[in-house]
Design an enzyme around this catalytic site. Structure first.
Site, PDB file in Angstrom:
ATOM      1  N   LYS A 240       0.852  -1.192   0.000  1.00 22.55           N
ATOM      2  CA  LYS A 240       0.000   0.000   0.000  1.00 22.55           C
ATOM      3  C   LYS A 240       0.885   1.240   0.000  1.00 22.55           C
ATOM      4  O   LYS A 240       1.869   1.313   0.765  1.00 22.55           O
ATOM      5  CB  LYS A 240      -0.893  -0.019   1.251  1.00 22.55           C
ATOM      6  CG  LYS A 240      -1.970   1.085   1.255  1.00 22.55           C
ATOM      7  CD  LYS A 240      -2.908   0.944   2.465  1.00 22.55           C
ATOM      8  CE  LYS A 240      -4.026   1.975   2.433  1.00 22.55           C
ATOM      9  NZ  LYS A 240      -4.974   1.815   3.549  1.00 22.55           N
TER      10      LYS A 240
ATOM     11  N   SER B  30      -9.907   2.061   2.371  1.00 22.72           N
ATOM     12  CA  SER B  30      -8.920   2.779   1.593  1.00 22.72           C
ATOM     13  C   SER B  30      -7.893   1.887   0.924  1.00 22.72           C
ATOM     14  O   SER B  30      -7.219   2.324  -0.001  1.00 22.72           O
ATOM     15  CB  SER B  30      -8.186   3.763   2.505  1.00 22.72           C
ATOM     16  OG  SER B  30      -7.399   3.080   3.465  1.00 22.72           O
TER      17      SER B  30
ATOM     18  N   SER C 165     -10.479  -0.026   6.682  1.00 22.75           N
ATOM     19  CA  SER C 165      -9.809   0.109   5.387  1.00 22.75           C
ATOM     20  C   SER C 165      -9.136  -1.143   4.864  1.00 22.75           C
ATOM     21  O   SER C 165      -8.717  -1.180   3.714  1.00 22.75           O
ATOM     22  CB  SER C 165      -8.773   1.238   5.449  1.00 22.75           C
ATOM     23  OG  SER C 165      -9.403   2.482   5.298  1.00 22.75           O
TER      24      SER C 165
END
Lengths: 505, 488
Positions: free
Chosen positions: B78, B155, B179
């Site tokens: 990420k 997210s 997320s």
């Protein structure tokens, strides 16, 4: 009591100080970067990713700084909080990379709670000044506005260095204790006391010129005898004792004038102008910043175990104030001498090393140090770590001890001791005894030789003898002088005196 | 054999046996990224040279007979984790060209475990969002029914998009309010939010420090456990890091379901969820019962207030954490007429609308007049929720609940900010309490889209959370092979 005369009467002052001292430590409060930011260090070479607030960087509390705060807390006779918290004080400024200062604001328990220091008030009486709290926080960086024609430069070497902020306490519930600062002189004495404690504990250099000690000064005024406290103003970032005293007086007079002219004092933040010695409003109460404090989620509450406090307490050196009292009560020194000999831990150590276990040496050694040795700082060593000129004859505590002992044991007299001392200053090596031997400095205590010298002097000075016998006993000094002269200064003056008195009747 | 259909556990076996090499496996992923990457928009930055170099090193270690625990496993990171020498953007314009000189603890641990870095995955800007739509680089999409352009969630939507489509074998996420779990649930993946403090936050761009939790996203529970084994561990650089670890060697060991007490949260009964979600959840509960588990009802009285508390605490911390992006030292800078103007222009240009919205909210709730009624109140609710979970875990071993109300929505759904926030309803409470929660697929809805349910445990009971999740995974039997979701 210190008062200021106004148009309508006398006014007294109530003064609060927030003193920032820079904590002595190798690394910063929350980062591993070196805490040495002195001007010779190139800009931004002591700033870590944490100090520069790079994305994802996290603070880790420096345990040594915590121990330093505890040490200072104990020096301030204060409670140490078992649990305290760090919070973020938020504002934007280029010297503050994170956009917040990690501090311990008033809403949370600080690492150091209530305490006190003792000063002498303006009338010479001892006075306790209460401390409300002392807390750890980060210092900011430095902006340089003169390094570039159009830009300001930021140096983050100082960013994140640990500060300990010590706040005095105005005990509004028990104002009769009078345990707060009420005059410019008291403010100075308080700050000197803080400085002395910080230095003797090794917590901070607490040097205002270097910037390792700064103070914010809160001042309010009220009519003499009034029960209510007035509205205070805060003058920020004061960096000398002199400025602080001028600022207090100026600010007090400014407030008195406002009140006497029918106005009210507003709780403003003031700026002190060094050139004019005046204060001006920097920020009015209405414009007070909202720092949006909240507990720093990157840090856990600081838990301090009793063990740690006790371990630190056990290593605490004797504080100068305690030492002074001991020198006076145990060693019989005067207040002045005690004060001179506790100006620094090193001086006290030198003194105590010379005295050793012979407490009778204390007074003569104090005299020698204060009246002779202090005039020749190059001839004695207080700090072994400082490099010195090898060619200089260093007078060691043992030298002074030996010299003082030789006098008390009647081996030499005072004049001879002075001669030996001067010879040492001039580079004579060897111990005082060796120097005495080398130069034949030996007091004559042999009664026979002195008696014959006395007889000789009496025989040669018949008229003075007559005058003495007729009551002019002050002439004894004359006779002593003559005998000393006749013996080349070697006679023991006490013995001379005694024999003279016997002979002259 | 379709290399990009392998799970981590399967790939490790083949790598160890010499059946495949790390370079072959990596090339298979790079080829597939070439083919589908643009369409899915799951990576912000690709690192093919680094990936092949990593793979070559792995192959050497395999050849020498001393491979690392996850040697040769190609993952997506990420783009919130700082990677030394590789651009790290947090999907924000303000960090668009930021390349850190340091490696986050989590990404370093993956290097130490021998993984291959394929690239930095897309996300919501500063991890603020639920559809990954707030990304400065555009939203990633789900490989499911690709013509419908469904969200891969947020997210951590770049990682879920990549893992579900076979553009990474597994990857990292961060979970501040859901997320990891929400995007994993709607893309048929396993998303594990570990106990707060189990994985270091050092070097991970901060959103809300007291909630941010790095964790793994993978196709199977075993794979998630393997990734978590690499990520977890004490880090002296993170003061909130726990002195705890997590380790699974090859696969999770079985947990006996017989007599296991599993709690179902009473208050969630009143929440409206899709019939599919309800049906699948009930089916899995039945499976658990049949296997001997004891299902009991537990109460977390304030759990429906979690959302409100979360949307005070998270923006408050964010407003503070994002203050450092001021254009002074790194990142975007837009010159203004003076210092204040430069701050304003830089931050106005650098941050997207949702990030700005949250910073405004956060700044407001921390102001001296609002602090007590908003921030402190939220902190109290948070404590009540954490206490209630503690009490619930005195009655049961683990808790299960849905991961979301329904399946993935189209990316262009016209939701208000509040409707987006409501999507976190089932996930935020676990962040407030700091406890582990894993979203595991529980089946396909009628629309053929996957749904997930959560297993929640007490703090540092991450192992049992995953062990129970593995049973649910087996009951659900969801086929999430990438080749079957979006073709070869």
């Amino acid at each position: 009591m210190y008062t200021i005369k106004g148009k309508t009467g006398d006014w007294e002052l109530v003064i609060g100080l927030e003193t920032h001292i820079e904590v002595t430590s190798n690394s910063k409060l929350f980062s591993g970067a070196s805490a040495d930011y002195n001007p010779s260090v190139p800009a931004n070479t002591q700033a870590s990713f944490v100090d520069a607030a790079m994305p994802g960087m996290l603070p880790v509390l420096n345990e040594y700084c915590v121990e330093q705060a505890i040490r200072m807390g104990l020096g301030l006779n204060a409670e140490i909080s078992k649990r305290s918290k760090f919070a973020r004080k938020q504002y934007f400024y280029p010297d503050l990379p994170q956009g917040y200062q990690i501090s311990q604001p008033a809403e949370e328990p600080p690492i150091v709670g209530r305490g006190w220091v003792e000063i002498t008030d303006d009338d010479g009486n001892p006075k306790k000044i209460l401390i409300e709290r002392a807390h750890l926080e980060q210092d900011a960086g430095k902006l340089k506005h003169d390094a570039h024609p159009t830009k300001s430069m930021a140096d983050y070497n100082r960013t994140g260095v640990a500060l300990l902020e010590i706040v005095t306490f105005l005990d509004t519930k028990n104002p009769e204790n009078n345990s707060y600062i009420t005059s410019p002189d008291e403010a100075e004495k308080y700050l000197r006391q803080i400085r002395e404690i910080a230095r003797s504990l090794g917590v901070s250099n607490a040097n205002m010129e270097e910037g390792s000690m700064r103070a914010d000064v809160n001042v309010s005024v009220r009519r003499v005898g009034a029960a209510e406290f007035g509205t205070r103003t805060e003058t920020k970032n004061m960096v000398s004792f002199k400025f602080i005293k001028t600022a207090i007086e100026y600010e007090a007079r400014r407030q008195i004038e406002i009140i006497e002219n029918g106005g009210t004092v507003s709780q403003d933040t003031m700026h002190y102008n060094q050139d004019s010695g005046t204060t001006t409003v920097m920020r009015s109460k209405e414009d007070a910043l909202d720092y949006r404090y909240f507990p720093d989620p990157d840090l856990l509450p600081l838990i301090i175990e009793d063990d740690l406090i006790e371990r630190i307490r056990a290593t605490l050196p004797e504080l100068p104030s305690v030492r002074r009292a001991r020198y006076m009560s145990e060693l019989g020194l005067s207040e002045y001498d005690a004060a001179r000999l506790t100006e620094s831990v090193q001086i006290s150590n030198w003194f105590e090393s010379a005295v050793g276990d012979k407490l009778v040496r204390a007074k003569p050694i104090a005299n020698w140090m204060i009246s002779e040795l202090f005039a020749h700082p190059e001839n004695f060593v207080l700090d072994e770590s400082i490099q010195r000129d090898e060619s200089i004859r260093i007078i060691a505590p043992s030298d002074l001890a030996e010299l003082v002992d030789m006098i008390s044991e009647n081996e030499i007299n005072g004049k001879m001791a002075k001669d030996i001392f001067v010879k040492m200053l001039d580079g004579e090596t060897g111990s005082p005894k060796q120097i005495a031997d080398k130069f034949g400095l030996k007091q004559m205590s042999d009664t026979g030789a002195i008696v014959s010298a006395v007889d000789d002097v009496i025989a040669k000075n018949a008229s003075q003898v007559e005058q003495y016998k007729s009551g002019k006993v002050g002439l004894i000094g004359f006779f002593v002088g003559q005998v000393m002269k006749a013996t080349g200064g070697a006679a023991n003056p006490e013995v001379v005196n005694k024999i003279l008195k016997e002979k002259l009747g | 054999m379709n290399l990009t259909d392998l799970t981590i556990a399967e790939a490790l076996e083949k790598l160890k046996s010499g059946e495949i090499t790390a370079t072959e496996l990596t090339r298979a992923y790079l080829d597939r990224i070439e083919k589908f990457g643009d369409q899915l928009n799951c990576y912000i930055t690709l690192t093919p040279e680094r990936a092949l170099a990593d793979a070559a090193e792995s192959d050497k270690r395999y050849a020498a007979g001393n491979p690392l625990p996850l040697d040769g496993i190609p993952i997506g990171m990420k783009d919130l984790f700082a990677t030394r020498g590789i651009r790290t953007t947090a999907a924000s314009h303000i960090l668009e060209n930021f390349t850190p000189e340091y490696e986050s603890t989590v990404s370093q641990k993956f290097i130490d475990a021998g993984t291959v870095l394929l690239g930095k995955t897309n996300l919501d800007e500063f991890a603020m969002g639920t559809f990954s739509k707030t990304s400065f680089f555009g939203a990633p999409i789900s490989p499911y029914q690709i013509e419908n352009k469904l969200t891969a969630g947020g997210s951590s939507g770049g990682t879920t998009s990549a893992v579900a489509s076979g553009l990474a074998i597994g990857g990292t996420g961060t979970d501040t309010g859901g997320s990891i779990r929400f995007p994993a649930a709607i893309t048929g993946l396993v998303g594990m939010k570990p106990t707060y403090g189990l994985c270091s936050r050092w070097g991970c761009v901060a959103f809300a420090s007291s909630l941010d939790t790095p964790g793994p996203i993978a196709r199977t529970v075993d794979d998630a456990a393997l990734l978590l084994s690499a990520m977890a561990g004490y880090d002296e650089k993170d003061s909130t890091s726990a002195n705890a670890g997590f380790y699974v060697k090859d696969r999770l060991t079985q947990i006996g379901l017989n007599k296991l007490k599993i709690g179902v949260i009473k208050e969630f009964d009143d929440v409206e969820i899709s019939p599919d979600m309800k049906k699948l959840f009930d089916e899995r509960i039945e499976d658990l019962k049949k296997s001997g588990a004891e299902i009991i009802t537990v109460s977390i009285p304030n759990i429906l207030d979690a959302l409100a508390a979360y949307y005070i605490i998270a923006p408050a911390e964010a407003s503070s954490n994002l203050a450092r992006y001021d254009g002074m030292r790194y990142g975007l800078r837009v010159e203004g007429k003076d210092l204040i103007d430069t701050y304003k222009k830089t931050r106005a240009a650098g941050f997207g609308e949702e990030v700005q919205r949250r910073m405004v909210v956060g700044t407001a709730v921390l102001s001296s007049e609002s602090y007590e009624v908003y921030f402190m109140q939220a902190a109290r609710v948070r404590r009540l929720i954490a206490d209630a979970f503690n009490r619930a875990f005195e009655q049961c071993d683990l808790i299960v609940c849905p991961s979301s109300a329904g399946t993935a929505l189209p990316l262009d759904s016209d939701l208000s900010p509040l409707e987006y926030y409501a999507l976190d309803l089932f996930t935020v409470a676990m962040n407030l309490a700091g406890i582990p929660a894993c979203s595991v697929p529980c089946g396909l809805a009628e629309n053929k889209l996957p749904l997930g349910m959560q297993v929640v445990g007490r703090a540092f009971d991450d192992m049992r959370v995953l062990q129970l999740a593995k049973h649910i995974e087996e009951f659900a039997g969801l086929n999430n092979k990438p080749s079957e979701i979006m073709g070869k």
